[in-house]
Design an enzyme around this catalytic site. Sequence first.
Site, PDB file in Angstrom:
ATOM      1  N   GLY A 177      -2.094  -0.082   4.054  1.00  0.00           N
ATOM      2  CA  GLY A 177      -2.615  -0.589   5.320  1.00  0.00           C
ATOM      3  C   GLY A 177      -4.060  -1.053   5.265  1.00  0.00           C
ATOM      4  O   GLY A 177      -4.456  -1.893   6.065  1.00  0.00           O
ATOM      5  N   GLU A 178      -4.859  -0.513   4.379  1.00  0.00           N
ATOM      6  CA  GLU A 178      -6.291  -0.763   4.456  1.00  0.00           C
ATOM      7  C   GLU A 178      -6.876  -1.525   3.278  1.00  0.00           C
ATOM      8  O   GLU A 178      -7.957  -2.107   3.391  1.00  0.00           O
ATOM      9  CB  GLU A 178      -7.025   0.581   4.644  1.00  0.00           C
ATOM     10  CG  GLU A 178      -6.773   1.105   6.041  1.00  0.00           C
ATOM     11  CD  GLU A 178      -7.107   2.568   6.229  1.00  0.00           C
ATOM     12  OE1 GLU A 178      -8.160   2.865   6.768  1.00  0.00           O
ATOM     13  OE2 GLU A 178      -6.292   3.412   5.826  1.00  0.00           O
ATOM     14  N   THR A 219       7.362  -6.066   5.281  1.00  0.00           N
ATOM     15  CA  THR A 219       6.339  -5.386   6.078  1.00  0.00           C
ATOM     16  C   THR A 219       5.073  -5.167   5.243  1.00  0.00           C
ATOM     17  O   THR A 219       3.961  -5.216   5.760  1.00  0.00           O
ATOM     18  CB  THR A 219       6.858  -4.048   6.636  1.00  0.00           C
ATOM     19  OG1 THR A 219       7.324  -3.248   5.562  1.00  0.00           O
ATOM     20  CG2 THR A 219       7.984  -4.262   7.628  1.00  0.00           C
ATOM     21  N   ILE A 248       6.693  -0.563  -3.632  1.00  0.00           N
ATOM     22  CA  ILE A 248       6.769  -1.200  -2.320  1.00  0.00           C
ATOM     23  C   ILE A 248       8.107  -0.826  -1.677  1.00  0.00           C
ATOM     24  O   ILE A 248       9.175  -1.026  -2.265  1.00  0.00           O
ATOM     25  CB  ILE A 248       6.665  -2.733  -2.461  1.00  0.00           C
ATOM     26  CG1 ILE A 248       5.324  -3.124  -3.101  1.00  0.00           C
ATOM     27  CG2 ILE A 248       6.842  -3.404  -1.101  1.00  0.00           C
ATOM     28  CD1 ILE A 248       4.096  -2.772  -2.305  1.00  0.00           C
ATOM     29  N   ASN A 261       9.151  -1.943   1.402  1.00  0.00           N
ATOM     30  CA  ASN A 261       9.698  -3.115   2.076  1.00  0.00           C
ATOM     31  C   ASN A 261       8.728  -4.279   1.851  1.00  0.00           C
ATOM     32  O   ASN A 261       7.607  -4.262   2.344  1.00  0.00           O
ATOM     33  CB  ASN A 261       9.866  -2.823   3.574  1.00  0.00           C
ATOM     34  CG  ASN A 261      10.459  -3.992   4.336  1.00  0.00           C
ATOM     35  OD1 ASN A 261      10.073  -5.143   4.147  1.00  0.00           O
ATOM     36  ND2 ASN A 261      11.399  -3.694   5.209  1.00  0.00           N
ATOM     37  N   GLY A 274       2.739  -0.876  14.449  1.00  0.00           N
ATOM     38  CA  GLY A 274       2.973  -2.283  14.203  1.00  0.00           C
ATOM     39  C   GLY A 274       3.164  -2.517  12.709  1.00  0.00           C
ATOM     40  O   GLY A 274       3.421  -3.628  12.262  1.00  0.00           O
ATOM     41  N   THR A 275       3.079  -1.424  11.953  1.00  0.00           N
ATOM     42  CA  THR A 275       3.116  -1.490  10.497  1.00  0.00           C
ATOM     43  C   THR A 275       4.529  -1.563   9.933  1.00  0.00           C
ATOM     44  O   THR A 275       4.713  -2.003   8.808  1.00  0.00           O
ATOM     45  CB  THR A 275       2.446  -0.239   9.911  1.00  0.00           C
ATOM     46  OG1 THR A 275       3.021   0.897  10.571  1.00  0.00           O
ATOM     47  CG2 THR A 275       0.951  -0.252  10.169  1.00  0.00           C
ATOM     48  N   GLY A 313      -3.779   0.044  15.970  1.00  0.00           N
ATOM     49  CA  GLY A 313      -4.603   1.255  16.113  1.00  0.00           C
ATOM     50  C   GLY A 313      -5.910   1.105  15.360  1.00  0.00           C
ATOM     51  O   GLY A 313      -6.967   1.131  15.934  1.00  0.00           O
ATOM     52  N   GLY A 363      -0.326   4.015  -0.080  1.00  0.00           N
ATOM     53  CA  GLY A 363      -0.483   3.282   1.174  1.00  0.00           C
ATOM     54  C   GLY A 363      -0.978   1.871   0.955  1.00  0.00           C
ATOM     55  O   GLY A 363      -1.545   1.550  -0.075  1.00  0.00           O
TER      56      GLY A 363
HETATM   57 MO1  MOS Z   1      -7.321   4.085   9.820  1.00  0.00          MO
HETATM   58  S1  MOS Z   1      -9.321   3.636  10.096  1.00  0.00           S
HETATM   59  O1  MOS Z   1      -7.486   5.406   8.806  1.00  0.00           O
HETATM   60  O2  MOS Z   1      -6.549   4.221  11.272  1.00  0.00           O
END
Ligand code: MOS
Length: 726
Positions: free
Chosen positions: A691-692, A621, A616, A618, A454-455, A226, A689
Site C-alpha cells: 500500500g505504501e 488490486t 502478489i 491479486n 478501497g484496497t 484512509g 504489503g
Molecule cells: Mo498508513 S499511514 O499506515 O494508514
Amino acid sequence: MSIIGEPLPRVDGRLKVTGGAKYSAEFAIPNLAYAVLLQSTIPSGRVVSMDTTEAERAPGVLTVMTPANASKLAAPQERISTLQDDRVHYNNQPIGVVVGETLHQAYHAASLVKVNYETSDAKLDFKAGFPSGYPGHHNEDPGDASWGDPDGAFQTAEVKVEQIYTTPIQHHNPMEPHATIAQWDGDHLTLHDATQNISGEKGAMAKMFGIPDGNVHVISLFLGGGFGCKGSVWSHVPLAAMAAKQVNRPVKLVLERPQMFGPVGARPETHQQVSLGATREGKLTAIRHHVYTNTSFLEDYLESSAVPTRRMYACDNVSTMHRLVKLNLGTPTYMRAPGVATGTYALEVAMDELAYKLKMDPLQLRLANYAEVDPQTKHPFTEKHLRECYSQAAEKFGWAKRKHEPRSMPDGRQLIGWGMATETYPGNRLPASAKVSFQPNGRVVVASGTHELGTGMYTVLTQVAADALAISPDLVDARLGDTGLPIAPISAGSMSTASVTPAVQEAAEKARIALINMAVGDAKSPVQRVAIDEVDFKDGKIFRKSAPGSGEKFTELIARNGNQAVEGVASVQPAEDKTKYSSHSFGAVYVEVSVDPQLGSVRVRRVVAVYDVGRIVNHRTARSQFIGGIVWGIGLALHEDTLVDWRNGRIANANLAEYHLPVNLDIPEIDVSALDIPDTKLNPLGARGIGEIGITGTGAAVANAIYHATGKRVRDLPITPDKLLA
Ligand code: MOS
C-alpha cells in the site's frame, strides 16, 4: 491451478458502482439527529465562556455542548479535544458540538454561538524551535541511531554532499471525510465509523466512557480511503457518542472538507540535513541524516524521515537523528508511508547530487552501495531482490540511452529530464484471527475484523479462502469491518494482507478438517469410516482420494447433521523472527519529465517502476495500489502543500480547490510490475504489503528528473513553477 495472483475483479465492485456499498455516514438509523462541530478561531489560549443563548433558541436545536456543560469522560485522551477542559491548542480545534433535528438547523444554530477567548502566545515558528528540539520515537523505531564514526568519516571523505531538504505539512484528504454515527442502547454503544481500526476504536471508546469492551460495537464496512488519518480515534468520535447520550438519540457527525485540515491529523513539516561522504569510486563512507519535524502540544508524534536511511545502502558510518518541535497546530499523525515518503525523498535526492559530483550514473551509484544485509543490524533480509527491480525497470524505461549532463536531452522548446530513485517500505505483520465456515446453503463465509480501505481486502479474503479450500471464489462471501468478527489488526503500515491471510489459511484448514471429520463419522456419507488422509475436499465435494468421481456435496452432509454451519477459527502470530531477519520491500522507480523553461511548469511524462514486495495475491488490486502510491509521490514532488498563516495558525487552503492534488491530467501512463517472488519467511503465502511503497521513492525520482531537465536543484517541496523560475 492456484487462484492466488489471479487478477480477480473486485468482488465488491458492483456494490460500489451501484451505490450498494454502505459507507459509515449512509446508514439510515431511525430518529437520527445531526451534529455539527464548533471550532476554535485562535491558535492558543482558553475558552473563557460561550454564549449559547441564541443558538439554543434556534429552531430544531436539541443541545449545544460546550466545555462548560459537556459530560465528563471516565478516561479522556490527552491527544484529542473532548470538551473536558477549556484549553485551546490550535486553530480549528473542536470546542463544542451543536445537535439539531436536521443538519441545516444544526449549522444555523452553530453560527449563532459566540465564544470569548483568553489568548496566549502561540508557538508558530518552526525554525525558532530548533534549539529546543527534543528526541522522539516512531512506534518501535527509536528516533536516534548511529553506528561507526559518521562525523569522522564525513570529515575525511574524498567527495561530499551536504544539503538541507524540506517538505511541507500535508493533509490526507481521503474522498470520504471522517464520519460517525453513534447510538446508545443503555450502556451499549454502536458506532458506524469511518475507521482503519475497528478493534482499536472499540477498546479506546470503552476506556473513555468507562464501559466494558464488550459493550462497544464498531461497524465500518467500506472506507473511501484512509491513508493513516483514519487509523486513530479523533475528537469527533467520542463527541458524537457524548452528544448521542445527551440528546438520548442516535447522532451523526460528518466532517466537512475544511474540518479535515486540523482535527484529524496531518503529515508534519520536515527539515532534513543529509550529509553523504564517499570515495572517488563512489563507495559511501558516511551518511548523516538529521531531521527536525513539528509535533503539537497534544502529543509527541514523530515523522521518522531518517529511519529508512538505516536500511538503504551499505555504509559503516551512519548517524540518524530526529528532533521534535512543538507548534500550536493540530497534531500530526501517520500519513501514507509515514517517515519513509519524506525521508526517501531527501536521501534519494542527496544520492543524485552525489552521483553528479562523482560524474557517475545514478543507478551505478546505487548498485555500488547495494546492501546485501541490513546495514544497521547486519541481519539477512527475509528476501531482497532489489537488483532485479533496478535492472528490469531500467530496461523497460530505456535508462541506458540517458545522457548524464543536465539539459542534454531537449525536445523542441521543452527540457526533458530522466530521474530515478530507490523505493522501500518495511514488511511487517501483526497477530490476526479469522473464521471460515461452510454454510448449509452451499456458500463459504470468510470473516475477519479487518477493513476495506478501497484496497481490495474483500477480494483478497475471497481469493485466499477459495485457494485454501480449492473452491470457486464465486461460492465465497467475505465479511469484514465489524467488531463482532474475529479480531484483526489496524489496517495500516501496509500490513493487512500479510497479517490476515495466514489466519484465513489456518481457519480454512480447520474448517476443512471439521467437515471431513463430520463426513467420516457420518453413517450415510460416501467416505464413512475412511481414514482421514484418504479423504479429499475439492469444488465443494467430499470424496475418497482413490475415487475422485464419487463423493457428495458438503451441503448434503451438513443437511443430515443438524444443518448448522461447520466452521474453523484461527488466531495466528507473526512467524518472522525479528532478531534473525530484517523484512523490507524494495523497488526502483524511473521518471521522465518535461519542463517548460519559460513557464517553469513540469509535466510528468512517464513512470516505470518495478517492485519486490513478495508474492502478489491479486495483480489487479496490487497494480491499483502501486499506481495510487506513485500518484501520491507525484503529488509530494509537485503539488501537495498545506499553507499555514503563520500569524494565527490558520490553514489558508483548507479545501480541495486550493490544496493541490494531482488530477488525471497530471498523471501519465504508469508502468508498474512486481517480481512476485514469495517471502515465505514473513508468512506462508509469502506476501508483503504494497500500500505504501509507491510513494516512497517517487518524489525523489521526479525531483531528480527535474534537475536533469533543467540543471536546477529545488530542495524545498513542492517543486512549483515559481521556485523553478527563481
Ligand atoms: Mo498508513 S499511514 O499506515 O494508514
